[in-house]
Structure formats: structure tokens, C-alpha cells
Design a protein around this motif. Sequence first.
Motif, PDB file in Angstrom:
ATOM      1  N   ARG A  79      23.853  35.148  25.260  1.00  0.00           N
ATOM      2  CA  ARG A  79      24.626  35.613  24.088  1.00  0.00           C
ATOM      3  C   ARG A  79      24.115  35.040  22.851  1.00  0.00           C
ATOM      4  O   ARG A  79      24.096  35.759  21.713  1.00  0.00           O
ATOM      5  N   ALA A  80      23.178  33.884  22.944  1.00  0.00           N
ATOM      6  CA  ALA A  80      22.798  33.401  21.480  1.00  0.00           C
ATOM      7  C   ALA A  80      21.680  34.210  21.180  1.00  0.00           C
ATOM      8  O   ALA A  80      21.530  34.513  19.870  1.00  0.00           O
ATOM      9  N   LEU A  81      20.924  34.669  21.987  1.00  0.00           N
ATOM     10  CA  LEU A  81      19.777  35.519  21.616  1.00  0.00           C
ATOM     11  C   LEU A  81      20.422  36.985  21.386  1.00  0.00           C
ATOM     12  O   LEU A  81      19.779  37.551  20.170  1.00  0.00           O
ATOM     13  N   ARG A  82      21.392  37.554  21.875  1.00  0.00           N
ATOM     14  CA  ARG A  82      21.966  38.634  21.219  1.00  0.00           C
ATOM     15  C   ARG A  82      22.485  38.676  19.880  1.00  0.00           C
ATOM     16  O   ARG A  82      22.401  39.311  19.132  1.00  0.00           O
ATOM     17  N   ASP A  83      23.249  37.314  19.819  1.00  0.00           N
ATOM     18  CA  ASP A  83      23.688  37.192  18.184  1.00  0.00           C
ATOM     19  C   ASP A  83      22.653  37.042  17.259  1.00  0.00           C
ATOM     20  O   ASP A  83      22.801  37.344  16.137  1.00  0.00           O
ATOM     21  N   ALA A  84      21.294  36.637  17.895  1.00  0.00           N
ATOM     22  CA  ALA A  84      20.091  36.738  16.783  1.00  0.00           C
ATOM     23  C   ALA A  84      19.664  38.213  16.807  1.00  0.00           C
ATOM     24  O   ALA A  84      18.385  37.954  16.053  1.00  0.00           O
ATOM     25  N   ASP A  85      20.428  38.934  17.377  1.00  0.00           N
ATOM     26  CA  ASP A  85      19.706  40.581  17.243  1.00  0.00           C
ATOM     27  C   ASP A  85      18.561  40.834  18.153  1.00  0.00           C
ATOM     28  O   ASP A  85      17.930  41.810  18.098  1.00  0.00           O
ATOM     29  N   ALA A  86      18.444  39.923  19.180  1.00  0.00           N
ATOM     30  CA  ALA A  86      17.788  40.514  20.380  1.00  0.00           C
ATOM     31  C   ALA A  86      18.281  41.566  21.134  1.00  0.00           C
ATOM     32  O   ALA A  86      19.565  41.484  21.465  1.00  0.00           O
ATOM     33  N   THR A  87      17.765  42.532  21.293  1.00  0.00           N
ATOM     34  CA  THR A  87      18.385  43.963  22.110  1.00  0.00           C
ATOM     35  C   THR A  87      17.865  44.377  23.187  1.00  0.00           C
ATOM     36  O   THR A  87      18.173  45.675  23.898  1.00  0.00           O
ATOM     37  N   GLU A  88      16.745  43.661  23.703  1.00  0.00           N
ATOM     38  CA  GLU A  88      16.055  44.103  24.995  1.00  0.00           C
ATOM     39  C   GLU A  88      15.633  42.459  25.610  1.00  0.00           C
ATOM     40  O   GLU A  88      15.287  41.636  25.007  1.00  0.00           O
ATOM     41  N   PHE A  89      15.726  42.684  26.953  1.00  0.00           N
ATOM     42  CA  PHE A  89      15.338  41.437  27.564  1.00  0.00           C
ATOM     43  C   PHE A  89      14.634  41.704  29.209  1.00  0.00           C
ATOM     44  O   PHE A  89      14.471  42.788  29.426  1.00  0.00           O
ATOM     45  N   TRP A 117      16.594  46.409  30.244  1.00  0.00           N
ATOM     46  CA  TRP A 117      15.871  45.205  30.531  1.00  0.00           C
ATOM     47  C   TRP A 117      14.848  45.722  31.395  1.00  0.00           C
ATOM     48  O   TRP A 117      14.902  46.631  32.199  1.00  0.00           O
ATOM     49  N   THR A 118      14.008  44.520  31.628  1.00  0.00           N
ATOM     50  CA  THR A 118      12.849  44.583  32.845  1.00  0.00           C
ATOM     51  C   THR A 118      13.199  43.884  33.714  1.00  0.00           C
ATOM     52  O   THR A 118      13.614  42.301  33.612  1.00  0.00           O
ATOM     53  N   PHE A 119      12.883  44.087  34.996  1.00  0.00           N
ATOM     54  CA  PHE A 119      13.206  43.136  36.324  1.00  0.00           C
ATOM     55  C   PHE A 119      11.928  42.683  36.515  1.00  0.00           C
ATOM     56  O   PHE A 119      10.874  43.377  36.629  1.00  0.00           O
ATOM     57  N   HIS A 120      11.763  41.147  36.248  1.00  0.00           N
ATOM     58  CA  HIS A 120      10.284  40.897  36.002  1.00  0.00           C
ATOM     59  C   HIS A 120       9.628  40.477  37.457  1.00  0.00           C
ATOM     60  O   HIS A 120      10.147  40.984  38.756  1.00  0.00           O
ATOM     61  N   ARG A 121       8.612  39.756  37.643  1.00  0.00           N
ATOM     62  CA  ARG A 121       7.829  39.597  38.881  1.00  0.00           C
ATOM     63  C   ARG A 121       8.561  38.993  40.050  1.00  0.00           C
ATOM     64  O   ARG A 121       7.843  38.776  41.150  1.00  0.00           O
ATOM     65  N   ALA A 122       9.820  38.477  39.965  1.00  0.00           N
ATOM     66  CA  ALA A 122      10.384  38.092  40.966  1.00  0.00           C
ATOM     67  C   ALA A 122      10.254  38.932  42.252  1.00  0.00           C
ATOM     68  O   ALA A 122      10.364  38.446  43.454  1.00  0.00           O
ATOM     69  N   ILE A 123      10.029  40.280  42.105  1.00  0.00           N
ATOM     70  CA  ILE A 123      10.123  41.295  42.967  1.00  0.00           C
ATOM     71  C   ILE A 123       8.876  41.214  43.900  1.00  0.00           C
ATOM     72  O   ILE A 123       8.935  41.512  44.864  1.00  0.00           O
ATOM     73  N   ASP A 124       7.746  40.658  43.393  1.00  0.00           N
ATOM     74  CA  ASP A 124       6.575  40.247  43.997  1.00  0.00           C
ATOM     75  C   ASP A 124       6.583  39.118  45.117  1.00  0.00           C
ATOM     76  O   ASP A 124       5.962  39.021  45.904  1.00  0.00           O
ATOM     77  N   PHE A 125       7.725  38.438  44.822  1.00  0.00           N
ATOM     78  CA  PHE A 125       7.942  37.400  45.832  1.00  0.00           C
ATOM     79  C   PHE A 125       9.092  37.561  46.600  1.00  0.00           C
ATOM     80  O   PHE A 125       9.683  36.603  47.533  1.00  0.00           O
ATOM     81  N   ALA A 126       9.727  38.639  46.703  1.00  0.00           N
ATOM     82  CA  ALA A 126      10.892  39.021  47.653  1.00  0.00           C
ATOM     83  C   ALA A 126      10.570  39.084  49.076  1.00  0.00           C
ATOM     84  O   ALA A 126       9.403  39.776  49.379  1.00  0.00           O
ATOM     85  N   ALA A 127      11.382  38.672  49.878  1.00  0.00           N
ATOM     86  CA  ALA A 127      10.830  38.670  51.403  1.00  0.00           C
ATOM     87  C   ALA A 127      10.730  40.020  51.877  1.00  0.00           C
ATOM     88  O   ALA A 127       9.985  40.348  52.758  1.00  0.00           O
ATOM     89  N   ASP A 128      11.640  41.026  51.303  1.00  0.00           N
ATOM     90  CA  ASP A 128      11.424  42.464  51.488  1.00  0.00           C
ATOM     91  C   ASP A 128      11.442  43.169  50.354  1.00  0.00           C
ATOM     92  O   ASP A 128      12.378  43.596  49.864  1.00  0.00           O
TER      93      ASP A 128
END
Length: 224
Positions: A79-89, A117-128
Motif C-alpha cells: 500500500r505504501a508503494l501504491r501511495d507513492a505511485d507504484a503501478t506494477e509489481f 504483476w509478475t510471479f517471480h522465480r519462486a516458480i523455479d523452486f516449486a515442488a511440482d
Amino acid sequence: MPVPLLEVIALDAVDARHAEQGGADRLELVADMASWGLTPSVETFAAVRAATTLPIRVMIRQHEGFAAGDLTELQHTARALRDADATEFVLGFLDESSEVDLDAVKTVLESIGAAPWTFHRAIDFAADRPAAWRAIQDLPGLDHVLTSGGPAGFDGLPTEARALPPTAPRILAGGGLREPHLPPLLAAGVTAFHCGTAVRPNGSWTSPIDPALVHHWRTLLDAP
């Protein structure tokens, strides 16, 4: 075929200016690459926003690893980043079984609204890995998945790219991306690429982005 997208990891305003000078399309803004990229301060975001006209995807991640941690704090940060005008995550969490933590992801999404938004490299460490793709593919606002290909690495990413349905989020190839990876990825229809140390002198996070190296990657992606 979409025009290839070149996203560059930025740590500060100098990086942002150099990335734009070199021809990057978008920034991923993070702090502390020793921990694989954490949330930057609002002050850093504001300085970077003032330094560039490029779109900025801001990391939402409290600590090394892919557990969500304190969800209340994550929401406050978003929310703090949104309030600072961040629009992508950028975000993504796994649970103790190394499956996508959908509850945590959805909780943070409530704080960023309809932002892309982007789902980051957590997917590379998923069990399945296939199950992870299925779990996230219909999440609102998700338009990219940052991946180095998981256990198979970049060698396996072209096969995965061809197997994904047309409605799947766009693969953003990154996580140690180097020039030799490009031809098979481009041939498989991958059109979004994410560079970090490849655009820094000596491949070091302590060196600012080199506009000439960014331009080199821009040229590689734009070659017929």
C-alpha cells in the motif's frame, strides 16, 4: 509475434537512467541482491520514478527465500508503494510444501488492486512445476512469470514454452540469462527477457548498469 521485451534489474536511480539510455523496455526494482532481491524503500522507488520514464515493476518480498512472512507487513508495504505511485509489481510465495501459497499471494493482491504483476522465480523452486503454473495462471493482473526453467534450466524452457496454452501468462526468461540462451528461446516463441548481471561490468552487482551492455542486448533481441 510481439516485439521482444527487455526488462532490466535496477537497484537505484543511476541504474534506471542507464537502463533507459541503453534501450530497456522496463525495470524490475529491487534491493539487496545478496538475498535475491527484496522490496526497495519507498524513497528509492520515488528516486527511480523521478529518474526514468520506463515502467517500473517493484518487488514485494521481505526476506530471502520464498515464504511470505508477515502478511500484514507485506500489505502495508504494498500500500505504501501504491501511495507513492507504484503501478506494477513483482511477487510470489511458496508454502512449507514448496507449493504456491495462493492465500498469501491473494492477500497481497488485495493491496495492489488491478495492477499488473509478475510471479517471480519462486516458480523455479516449486515442488511440482506444472501444478504451480496451473495454480497461478488465472490470478488477476498476472501477465508475466519470471523463470529460468526450473530444474531443467534454460535448456528445458523452450519445451515448456511450446506446451503452455495461449492464455497462459507470458514467460519472462531470466535468472542467469546469457547470450547463448537466446536463439532456442526466441525460436520457441519466448518474447520477454530479464537481465541482471549480464548488463553490469564484470557481472557484478556492485557495478552500475552499463548502457552499452543494455544496448547490446537490445540489438540481440531486435535482430531479424
